[in-house]
Scaffold this motif. Sequence first.
Motif, mmCIF file in Angstrom:
data_model
loop_
_atom_site.group_PDB
_atom_site.id
_atom_site.type_symbol
_atom_site.label_atom_id
_atom_site.label_comp_id
_atom_site.label_asym_id
_atom_site.label_seq_id
_atom_site.Cartn_x
_atom_site.Cartn_y
_atom_site.Cartn_z
ATOM 1 N N GLU A 118 0.416 -1.370 0.356
ATOM 2 C CA GLU A 118 0.213 0.338 0.094
ATOM 3 C C GLU A 118 0.944 0.969 -0.134
ATOM 4 O OE1 GLU A 118 -0.365 -2.084 2.183
ATOM 5 O OE2 GLU A 118 -1.978 -3.039 1.764
ATOM 6 N N MET B 1 -2.578 2.993 -2.537
ATOM 7 C CA MET B 1 -4.031 4.066 -2.085
ATOM 8 C C MET B 1 -3.430 5.169 -1.156
ATOM 9 S SD MET B 1 -7.351 1.993 -0.092
ATOM 10 C CE MET B 1 -8.139 0.657 -1.709
ATOM 11 N N LEU B 4 -6.143 6.091 4.817
ATOM 12 C CA LEU B 4 -7.759 6.831 5.318
ATOM 13 C C LEU B 4 -7.901 6.779 6.510
ATOM 14 C CD1 LEU B 4 -9.395 3.946 2.624
ATOM 15 C CD2 LEU B 4 -9.706 6.149 2.863
ATOM 16 N N ARG B 39 -8.519 3.561 -4.378
ATOM 17 C CA ARG B 39 -7.644 3.147 -5.033
ATOM 18 C C ARG B 39 -6.544 3.597 -6.402
ATOM 19 N NH1 ARG B 39 -8.355 -2.732 -4.604
ATOM 20 N NH2 ARG B 39 -7.938 -2.732 -2.878
ATOM 21 N N PRO C 40 -6.768 1.130 7.877
ATOM 22 C CA PRO C 40 -7.807 0.063 7.810
ATOM 23 C C PRO C 40 -7.796 0.781 5.985
ATOM 24 C CG PRO C 40 -7.577 2.263 8.891
ATOM 25 C CD PRO C 40 -6.159 2.372 8.714
ATOM 26 N N ARG C 41 -7.182 1.362 5.342
ATOM 27 C CA ARG C 41 -6.333 0.604 3.552
ATOM 28 C C ARG C 41 -6.427 -0.139 3.264
ATOM 29 N NH1 ARG C 41 -1.233 4.156 2.034
ATOM 30 N NH2 ARG C 41 -0.046 3.833 3.733
ATOM 31 N N VAL C 42 -6.072 -1.029 4.419
ATOM 32 C CA VAL C 42 -5.419 -2.622 3.647
ATOM 33 C C VAL C 42 -6.342 -3.429 3.048
ATOM 34 C CG1 VAL C 42 -4.266 -4.344 3.824
ATOM 35 C CG2 VAL C 42 -3.281 -3.016 4.924
ATOM 36 N N SER C 43 -6.763 -4.114 2.307
ATOM 37 C CA SER C 43 -7.711 -4.596 1.229
ATOM 38 C C SER C 43 -8.101 -5.503 1.764
ATOM 39 C CB SER C 43 -8.112 -4.751 0.009
ATOM 40 O OG SER C 43 -7.190 -5.760 -0.535
#
Lengths: 749, 330, 185
Positions: A118, B1, B4, B39, C40-43
Amino acid sequence: MSGAVGRPVDRVDGHAKVTGGARYTAEIALPGLAYAAIVGAGVPSGRVVTIDAAPARAASGVLAVLTHENLPKVAARPRLLPSLLGAPAPGQSFFPMQDEVVHYFGQPVAVVVAESHEQAQYAASLVEVAYARTPSVTTIDEGRGGAYEAERLFGGLMPGREERGDAETALAEAEVRLDLSYRFAANNHNTLEPPATTAVWEEGRLTLYDSTMGIRASQLTVAQLLGLPLSDVRVVTHFVGGGFGAKAMTWPHVTLAAMAARHVGRPVRLALTRPQTYTSHGHREEQEHELSLGATRDGRVTALRHHKLSITSPFDDWAEPATGVSSQLYACDHYQGVHRLIRGNTMTPTFTRGPGETVGVFVLETAMDELAHELGIDPVELRLRNRAATDPRGNPWSSDGLADCLRLGAERFGWHGRDPGTRARRDGDWLIGTGMAAAAYPVAFFMPAQRARARVYEDGGAVVQAGTQEFGTGMLTVATQVAADALGLPMEAVRFEAGDTDLPNTSAAVGSAGSGMVSAAVHAAATALRDQLVALAVADRGSPLYGADPAAVNVREGRMLLRDRPETGEAYGELMRRNRLADAEATGSWSPPPLDTPHGLLTFGAQFAEVAVDPELGLVRVRRMLGVFAPGRVLNPKLARSQLTGGMLWGLGQALLEGNRMDPRHGRWGAANLGEYLVAVNADVPEITAEFVEVADDVVPLGIKGVGEIGQVGAAAAIANAVFHATGRRIRELPLAAELVMDPPGTPA
Amino acid sequence: MRPLAYARVSTVEEAVETVTAAPGSAFLAGGTTEVDLIRLGIARPGLLVDINDLPLTGVEDLPGGGLLIGALARMSDVARAPEVAGRYPGVSRALLLGASQQLRNMASMGGNLCQRVRCAYFRDGLSPCNKREPGTGCSALDGLNRGHAILGTSEHCIATHPSDVAVALAAFDAVVRTSGPGGARRIPIDDFYLLPGDTPERENPLAHGELITAIELPPAGIARRSIYLKFRDRESYEFALVSVCAALSVRDGIVAEARLALGGVGTKPWRARHAEARLTGAPATAESYAAAAAAELAGAAVRRHNAFKVELARRAIVRGLTLAARGGAR
Amino acid sequence: MGIDLSAEAAPRRRTTVRGPSDEPVVLTVNGTEHAVNLEPRVSLLDALRDRLALTGSKKGCDQGTCGACTVWVDGRRVLACLTLAITCEGRQVTTIEGLTTDGELHPMQRAFIEHDAFQCGYCTPGQIMSAVALIEEGNAGTDQDIAEFMSGNLCRCAAYPGIRAAIRDVRDARAPEPGATGDGG
């Protein structure tokens, strides 16, 4: 009990694949693994004026940002040669991030390395690049004026022009003449697994886990680019999520992963995103074909002129060779095939399943359908009438089978009695049509010697190894079958190991050559080992086989037996234990016949399709497909059928769905994801049959001609011919989009 | 991404308050559009407020035979709810022809109404796009625009609205119920979708922090025999080239009432009121259907690659009305 | 559950905002609880593959267009690439690794092998998770239904006919012939 070869056995890697246990490249877990993300150029042409990497470097987790300003220069620029050749095989001769010049959209301009996936992806979005853009050419229409004839193709391997007789004069004198023009949108492979590489440096030596159809090609290419001895580069791949040509060459991201790992001093995984796959390896190029066909009134083809125009990169003369079949399939004294190129701002295009010929055969076989219609001759009969008994040099085919494929296909499909009239069958809103095409694909023999190793343990188990790879063709399975039979062992006793350049060397498994050449090497190694053990037995006073003629010894279920007296013999293990051998081992190799072998080399087939067309809405749905193929020896009919029907369904996609266009203003692909680049889904796919015609061939390895491409070749032509039969509309463009197929206003029903 | 923050809320009031209080926040329901766009870097919320625990998943009767569909009811559940399939088969069918079963299991009804356009220039994050970056221009106007809209376009945006079910909801005058910082309100679906005009970045009238809570389907006997047809290149899992939701009430060979809405051709789910007006009182014949289609499409504005959609839509409308007149059986 | 707009339906509580940096998250996958630290952004897909070493769920597009990441959340098939891991707290996640019981293949897994319903294998876990759910949903009645409701799972090798055959086999083995007796399989 019969052997394993030729039986429809289940895949040996089936269990791993259905349980999620099969590990693909981006799934290799390593301690300290860091993640890399590519930043692609936002313009198709120009130069990088500034790169502001500070925001990316400041982002959390970022380990490094590499750009042309800090990336080391590569040690060499290897020539573009097909990976089958066994030489370095970069997908293009250009390597990015060596200077500020941008040649194509998406060209890597920076690589970000971070602690997590990420973080790397996000930091990549923070790299600010300013460009000075220059004019670009990304479509044939933009570059038409600058087209030139290619002298050589495939990195110089093949001539760009093929000529015999006098096609111009023969066309001028022909009783019937067709002059036809075709357009083809570009195609993208879209392997479901995006290419990925994980690079690990240990004491100056590099291990690459790479999603590739040729570990050897990755090894050779990366070693040369980085100036490393081959012995310091090891490439490993366990499972590859589809190839189709996308992973046949070694593209820049592979080496960039290695450079990034060296820079941060940690293992680095670089997995392309789906959109990046459209600009990180080549594609099937946008192309136009012109075919002129001369014939007699009774349907004998007298002349063919086949010209292809396509767009290539700024650096390489690359065109899928498209005339290898049209120049050979039909007896025709006057032939001219020419490839013309336009230099554009794209990557170098690359092999895409059925490279070149799948488009060339579409042209030839839809033209033959036009000729059949024009002359009122049945399309199957027209092929039979023109089929070439030898190759153009007069050499016999190494094996043939075309006529049998055509006849058997016609019979199984229910072709006979077909009403040749168009718009003749209706089913509700749908018009029904049938079509067929002949299929052929060249057998490629320009690989070097292929090697394998076989080992039997005293407990009767065997390990057989070759540095090949499994990307869905069933290589692990068929090699196990071949090894088991050659060693005289049950399949369960044999483990075939592949996917590592430390194993005996084979070439990239491309051009439908993989199963043949690897099987031949495996067969040679296993046979050598069996012969070695038999020789030991007949010389061993303690063996029941002592003094026997080795030629009189068979091996079954791990026991060496006298053919005439099967009760006399012993197991490998007994012999080995008595001789204090923990194991026995042999290597074997196979070399291709000389390039000037006096044989015609094509694999033949025939394709049939039935379609339903909604002529008001331009929708085409394929109702059934049948292919009959003569690929020589079939090692495993279950797996071969899967590959053949898979190829036929690629033909369905090619015919109806698949196409990509450049937006010339931005110089980038219109579709760069699987929502917009349409591949067939389950609901598009009819029940489909692939059948075999047996042909013996003692020129090709073990009689195997391969099934990777032939399934696709001709399938799109059969569908397009069926659409013509249904609608009376001849469309010389792919894909057959609704706007091309739908009746113009005022068309009578 | 991008990074958040995340909060899970359990009441509508808490949801509305939380989002209202944080300017860079957004609701998260099924996530099928939201997560994708974050994303891609197109949506840029700093805080996602997860509303999946809110009790908004039911399908309930309204007086008179209408239905109230909870905003968090999932597409797949609504599609197979007997009340929906029985009273509004066009709605059920539209749901089933959208996306894939996995996406239908995730996507909420409220989220579906808010899904963003699939225009490649909007999604690529690079091209000039008035919807993404107002004032930069529309790349689709003179670009690759085969899939783009021919109805309701402006010189600033020609992106097609992607929803199937919203087309069917438009045909039956659905009303969107919301709860927001200013209280609750009911928005007729035709007003919920804004034409791009000069402000293509604004797709609906929802205020920041305003949450869709339910969708009302008013009673409509005609909907019981409604149909939804979707035409596309691929047989499944693709957005429409053109889709048609139609219902006809025919008495003595004359159209007494007509409902018609189009997908795949409009910048919003396209209620075909011109066609409906032309149909009402006309004989239920192919000629009437063709005239109605022509009336609706008279205002079509085509670009280089999507001109075929006018003829395609005309034929699809006739096909849809013919089927609807026969009572909707496929 | 109905539609409840009343604020009193749940006691007021202070909304907890978590992230954007790592948060402790408990994920229940294949019946096992895993405590992990995640942004939190981790899928869900990346959490499974990179954090839990459950790499059976595949990343084909990361955009909701291919179905290779299909898993079950609370028994329903969904796409792990468009699901944030943190939203799965308190929910049951099932992946291909959870389909096998005590090393015994699920009948669908066996049927996929028997019908050679794959080649490269990359889409296969997603296909199988979809296929098993398909039968549970009751959407496997006809070939047409199977094809339609499996269309969210792309197979670039185009093993679709084999996939349909495998699903038919498992469906038919589960549903006994009308009037048949026995344990029902």
